[in-house]
Design a protein around this motif. Structure first.
Motif, PDB file in Angstrom:
ATOM      1  N   ASP A  49     138.858  98.677 -26.247  1.00 10.02           N
ATOM      2  CA  ASP A  49     138.527  97.264 -26.472  1.00 10.02           C
ATOM      3  C   ASP A  49     137.844  96.666 -25.244  1.00 10.02           C
ATOM      4  OD1 ASP A  49     139.600  97.422 -28.980  1.00 10.02           O
ATOM      5  OD2 ASP A  49     141.476  96.399 -28.485  1.00 10.02           O
ATOM      6  N   ALA A  50     138.359  96.987 -24.063  1.00 10.53           N
ATOM      7  CA  ALA A  50     137.772  96.445 -22.840  1.00 10.53           C
ATOM      8  C   ALA A  50     136.339  96.918 -22.661  1.00 10.53           C
ATOM      9  CB  ALA A  50     138.614  96.853 -21.633  1.00 10.53           C
ATOM     10  N   PHE A  51     136.063  98.172 -23.041  1.00 11.17           N
ATOM     11  CA  PHE A  51     134.710  98.690 -22.850  1.00 11.17           C
ATOM     12  C   PHE A  51     133.742  98.159 -23.899  1.00 11.17           C
ATOM     13  CE2 PHE A  51     131.205 101.693 -23.112  1.00 11.17           C
ATOM     14  CZ  PHE A  51     130.873 101.820 -21.775  1.00 11.17           C
ATOM     15  N   TRP A  52     134.091  98.299 -25.180  1.00 11.57           N
ATOM     16  CA  TRP A  52     133.145  97.924 -26.238  1.00 11.57           C
ATOM     17  C   TRP A  52     133.055  96.414 -26.434  1.00 11.57           C
ATOM     18  CZ3 TRP A  52     130.182 101.702 -26.568  1.00 11.57           C
ATOM     19  CH2 TRP A  52     130.606 103.017 -26.709  1.00 11.57           C
ATOM     20  N   GLN A  53     134.154  95.689 -26.252  1.00 14.82           N
ATOM     21  CA  GLN A  53     134.143  94.255 -26.514  1.00 14.82           C
ATOM     22  C   GLN A  53     133.800  93.412 -25.287  1.00 14.82           C
ATOM     23  OE1 GLN A  53     137.800  93.035 -28.440  1.00 14.82           O
ATOM     24  NE2 GLN A  53     137.774  94.777 -29.843  1.00 14.82           N
ATOM     25  N   VAL A  54     133.934  93.996 -24.090  1.00 19.96           N
ATOM     26  CA  VAL A  54     133.683  93.226 -22.872  1.00 19.96           C
ATOM     27  C   VAL A  54     132.618  93.877 -21.994  1.00 19.96           C
ATOM     28  CG1 VAL A  54     134.695  92.289 -20.759  1.00 19.96           C
ATOM     29  CG2 VAL A  54     136.027  92.278 -22.873  1.00 19.96           C
ATOM     30  N   ALA A  55     132.888  95.086 -21.525  1.00 16.61           N
ATOM     31  CA  ALA A  55     132.018  95.722 -20.533  1.00 16.61           C
ATOM     32  C   ALA A  55     130.580  95.864 -21.025  1.00 16.61           C
ATOM     33  CB  ALA A  55     132.577  97.086 -20.145  1.00 16.61           C
ATOM     34  N   ALA A 211     125.458  98.848 -25.659  1.00 16.75           N
ATOM     35  CA  ALA A 211     125.181  97.537 -26.250  1.00 16.75           C
ATOM     36  C   ALA A 211     124.975  97.655 -27.760  1.00 16.75           C
ATOM     37  CB  ALA A 211     123.942  96.925 -25.595  1.00 16.75           C
ATOM     38  N   VAL A 212     124.267  98.697 -28.191  1.00 15.08           N
ATOM     39  CA  VAL A 212     124.034  98.903 -29.624  1.00 15.08           C
ATOM     40  C   VAL A 212     125.353  99.132 -30.358  1.00 15.08           C
ATOM     41  CG1 VAL A 212     122.998 100.447 -31.328  1.00 15.08           C
ATOM     42  CG2 VAL A 212     121.689  99.747 -29.308  1.00 15.08           C
ATOM     43  N   ILE A 213     126.191 100.003 -29.808  1.00 17.33           N
ATOM     44  CA  ILE A 213     127.478 100.294 -30.448  1.00 17.33           C
ATOM     45  C   ILE A 213     128.377  99.059 -30.437  1.00 17.33           C
ATOM     46  CG2 ILE A 213     129.587 101.664 -30.247  1.00 17.33           C
ATOM     47  CD1 ILE A 213     127.874 103.969 -29.229  1.00 17.33           C
ATOM     48  N   ALA A 214     128.340  98.297 -29.346  1.00 16.94           N
ATOM     49  CA  ALA A 214     129.156  97.070 -29.268  1.00 16.94           C
ATOM     50  C   ALA A 214     128.742  96.069 -30.335  1.00 16.94           C
ATOM     51  CB  ALA A 214     129.034  96.456 -27.878  1.00 16.94           C
ATOM     52  N   VAL A 215     127.434  95.901 -30.540  1.00 10.60           N
ATOM     53  CA  VAL A 215     126.942  94.975 -31.570  1.00 10.60           C
ATOM     54  C   VAL A 215     127.346  95.464 -32.960  1.00 10.60           C
ATOM     55  CG1 VAL A 215     124.867  94.054 -32.657  1.00 10.60           C
ATOM     56  CG2 VAL A 215     125.044  94.114 -30.166  1.00 10.60           C
ATOM     57  N   MET A 216     127.256  96.769 -33.190  1.00 11.93           N
ATOM     58  CA  MET A 216     127.679  97.333 -34.474  1.00 11.93           C
ATOM     59  C   MET A 216     129.157  97.049 -34.722  1.00 11.93           C
ATOM     60  SD  MET A 216     125.642 100.972 -34.207  1.00 11.93           S
ATOM     61  CE  MET A 216     126.433 101.702 -35.645  1.00 11.93           C
ATOM     62  N   GLY A 217     129.968  97.199 -33.676  1.00 10.70           N
ATOM     63  CA  GLY A 217     131.392  96.906 -33.816  1.00 10.70           C
ATOM     64  C   GLY A 217     131.655  95.440 -34.079  1.00 10.70           C
ATOM     65  N   SER A 218     130.862  94.568 -33.464  1.00 12.49           N
ATOM     66  CA  SER A 218     131.034  93.128 -33.674  1.00 12.49           C
ATOM     67  C   SER A 218     130.746  92.729 -35.113  1.00 12.49           C
ATOM     68  CB  SER A 218     130.123  92.351 -32.716  1.00 12.49           C
ATOM     69  OG  SER A 218     130.466  92.587 -31.376  1.00 12.49           O
ATOM     70  N   THR A 285     135.381  94.580 -15.613  1.00 17.82           N
ATOM     71  CA  THR A 285     136.075  95.465 -16.554  1.00 17.82           C
ATOM     72  C   THR A 285     137.445  95.858 -16.020  1.00 17.82           C
ATOM     73  OG1 THR A 285     133.946  96.352 -17.294  1.00 17.82           O
ATOM     74  CG2 THR A 285     135.906  97.630 -17.828  1.00 17.82           C
ATOM     75  N   THR A 286     137.536  96.151 -14.734  1.00 16.15           N
ATOM     76  CA  THR A 286     138.813  96.549 -14.150  1.00 16.15           C
ATOM     77  C   THR A 286     139.850  95.444 -14.266  1.00 16.15           C
ATOM     78  OG1 THR A 286     137.717  98.049 -12.591  1.00 16.15           O
ATOM     79  CG2 THR A 286     139.934  97.310 -12.018  1.00 16.15           C
ATOM     80  N   TRP A 287     139.442  94.211 -13.953  1.00 13.90           N
ATOM     81  CA  TRP A 287     140.385  93.098 -14.059  1.00 13.90           C
ATOM     82  C   TRP A 287     140.738  92.792 -15.511  1.00 13.90           C
ATOM     83  CZ3 TRP A 287     143.462  90.129 -11.056  1.00 13.90           C
ATOM     84  CH2 TRP A 287     143.398  90.355  -9.680  1.00 13.90           C
ATOM     85  N   VAL A 288     139.779  92.957 -16.408  1.00 14.44           N
ATOM     86  CA  VAL A 288     140.059  92.735 -17.829  1.00 14.44           C
ATOM     87  C   VAL A 288     141.063  93.765 -18.338  1.00 14.44           C
ATOM     88  CG1 VAL A 288     139.045  92.918 -20.142  1.00 14.44           C
ATOM     89  CG2 VAL A 288     137.908  91.569 -18.386  1.00 14.44           C
ATOM     90  N   ILE A 289     140.879  95.015 -17.958  1.00 11.86           N
ATOM     91  CA  ILE A 289     141.817  96.057 -18.376  1.00 11.86           C
ATOM     92  C   ILE A 289     143.210  95.753 -17.835  1.00 11.86           C
ATOM     93  CG2 ILE A 289     142.428  98.499 -18.060  1.00 11.86           C
ATOM     94  CD1 ILE A 289     139.400  99.094 -18.143  1.00 11.86           C
ATOM     95  N   GLY A 290     143.289  95.339 -16.565  1.00 14.84           N
ATOM     96  CA  GLY A 290     144.582  94.977 -16.006  1.00 14.84           C
ATOM     97  C   GLY A 290     145.236  93.837 -16.761  1.00 14.84           C
ATOM     98  N   ALA A 291     144.446  92.822 -17.113  1.00 13.58           N
ATOM     99  CA  ALA A 291     144.993  91.678 -17.853  1.00 13.58           C
ATOM    100  C   ALA A 291     145.425  92.084 -19.254  1.00 13.58           C
ATOM    101  CB  ALA A 291     143.943  90.570 -17.920  1.00 13.58           C
ATOM    102  N   PHE A 292     144.572  92.845 -19.957  1.00 12.52           N
ATOM    103  CA  PHE A 292     144.909  93.296 -21.307  1.00 12.52           C
ATOM    104  C   PHE A 292     146.177  94.140 -21.298  1.00 12.52           C
ATOM    105  CE2 PHE A 292     140.506  93.108 -23.585  1.00 12.52           C
ATOM    106  CZ  PHE A 292     140.444  91.755 -23.296  1.00 12.52           C
ATOM    107  N   LEU A 293     146.284  95.025 -20.303  1.00 11.05           N
ATOM    108  CA  LEU A 293     147.461  95.887 -20.231  1.00 11.05           C
ATOM    109  C   LEU A 293     148.728  95.076 -19.989  1.00 11.05           C
ATOM    110  CD1 LEU A 293     146.555  99.134 -18.246  1.00 11.05           C
ATOM    111  CD2 LEU A 293     147.360  98.945 -20.603  1.00 11.05           C
ATOM    112  N   CYS A 294     148.665  94.126 -19.069  1.00 10.82           N
ATOM    113  CA  CYS A 294     149.834  93.273 -18.809  1.00 10.82           C
ATOM    114  C   CYS A 294     150.288  92.582 -20.083  1.00 10.82           C
ATOM    115  CB  CYS A 294     149.498  92.228 -17.737  1.00 10.82           C
ATOM    116  SG  CYS A 294     149.321  92.893 -16.079  1.00 10.82           S
TER     117      CYS A 294
END
Length: 396
Positions: A49-55, A211-218, A285-294
């Motif tokens: 989620d952090a990679f495809w939806q944010v990064a 970016a293409v895969i992220a848009v497809m997922g969106s 991305t690193t901070w987002v992953i940390g926040a999502f994990l918490c």
């Protein structure tokens, strides 16, 4: 002698691999969670989620931002005309602060130190800026991100004009107008770690495909089926890419102090477009992953409904958002924005944090003009409190 010179980069890389490198704590923890069956599925989901939806969205946004910045930076006619009017200076500062990231705000701070901009411009830019948290919000909720950025822009302009009216343009300007901000964001290319170059190569190859895969997922498309891949392949691939991005960020620099953990890495004066994109993207991305994990691990282990629990303290949440915004650096602000995206805190708290936080710009401000930085931070928190509680009482 030659062999010693050739081995120097590898010695530096080995130094960054040492256990004392605090940046490696999170990647090592994630690898351990991936190895444990009880937490593997959750960790893969968070990383993907952090990679495809944010990064992926942050990277493409940063690529466009840096491309435009390079073209606009050569047009100095506008900056020359700013000297004639403090009102235009404040507008310019607010626009620079409203730009996602911390670069625009840092430029305003350095120009204030050199005597080119008024103190009201500093208050305006610190009020308008969201720092790197803007990239996360724009990636996840573009309409909300633009709404908050526009509020920050307007409030920044009004606050800057008011401060200049009260104090005058030369208020708190350092006497040493030749002071420079070499400590801020630029380093010599000789100090560039191999991992920084690897980060640039990583995103150079992945920018468009991700970016293409992220848009497809969106658009809720089945990317595995469309790409003729086994079910779940894109999720695993996203988790793998996120882990690689974090490892590269961890190896690019050790943590010597608080600033190294919560702010963007300094950019080399010879850094390429993709290296600049990669350094900021991997930090976010690193901070987002940390926040999502918490957030996810807390819910999984305790069953605690964070949003429901915090709703009993709803009147204090805007104040909490403003107070956390006073903490220097973008990391804590990314954490707050992540909680907002998960529904744990309301819009009023996010607004208060967005207006009060100063991103990485507070570090050079403290270093070059500490008294002005302190007073400007206090001034920027006042409109943040007013807007946050106005939204709370009228809309929540």
């Amino acid at each position: 002698m030659t062999s010693q010179v050739k081995s120097a980069p590898f010695q530096k890389l080995g130094y960054r691999w040492r256990l004392a490198n605090k940046r490696l704590v999170l990647p090592v923890l994630l690898i351990a969670m991936l190895a444990a069956p009880a937490t593997r599925e959750l960790t893969v989901s968070v990383l993907a989620d952090a990679f495809w939806q944010v990064a992926a969205y942050v990277a493409i946004t940063l690529a466009l931002y840096h491309s435009l910045s390079e073209r606009l930076s050569h047009q100095s006619a506008v900056t020359l005309r700013l000297k004639s009017s403090r009102r235009y200076q404040v507008v310019f500062a607010s626009v620079m602060g409203a730009l996602p990231g911390c670069g625009g705000a840092i430029i305003v701070i350095t120009q204030f130190v050199r005597g080119q901009l008024s103190f009201g411009s500093v208050v305006a830019v610190l009020t308008a800026t969201m720092g790197d948290a803007a990239f996360l919000l724009l990636a996840a909720k573009p309409a909300t991100g633009l709404f908050i950025i526009m509020i920050g822009l307007v409030v920044g302009i009004l606050s800057g004009w008011l401060v200049d009216t009260l104090h005058g343009g030369a208020f708190l300007q350092p006497q040493n107008a030749e002071a420079t901000a070499s400590c801020c964001r630029t380093t010599s290319s000789r100090n560039q770690a191999p991992a920084v170059r690897w980060q640039g190569t990583f995103w150079q190859w992945l920018l468009i495909p991700s970016a293409v895969i992220a848009v497809m997922g969106s658009f809720q498309l089945n990317t595995d089926a469309l790409l003729h891949l086994p079910e779940g392949s894109i999720t695993v691939l996203g988790a793998f890419f996120a882990l690689i991005a974090m490892l590269l960020w961890s190896l690019s620099r050790d943590i010597q102090g608080y600033q190294d953990a919560v702010s963007e890495d300094p950019k080399s004066d010879k850094a390429s477009l993709f290296q600049r994109v990669a350094q900021d993207t991997n930090f976010v991305t690193t901070w987002v992953i940390g926040a999502f994990l918490c957030f996810e691990v807390t819910i999984k282990l305790t069953g605690w409904d964070i949003a429901a629990s915090l709703s009993h303290w709803s009147a204090a949440l805007p104040l909490a958002g403003v107070l956390i915004g006073l903490i220097p650096g973008c990391g804590p602000q990314i954490l707050i924005t992540s909680f907002y995206l998960h529904g744990a805190i309301p819009m009023s708290a996010q607004l208060g944090n967005a207006l009060s936080n100063d991103g990485d710009a507070l570090f050079p401000a403290i270093a070059l003009a500490p008294k002005a930085a302190l007073i400007a931070t206090v001034y920027s928190s006042l409109p943040a409190l007013f807007v946050a509680y106005s939204y709370y009482y009228f809309f929540e």
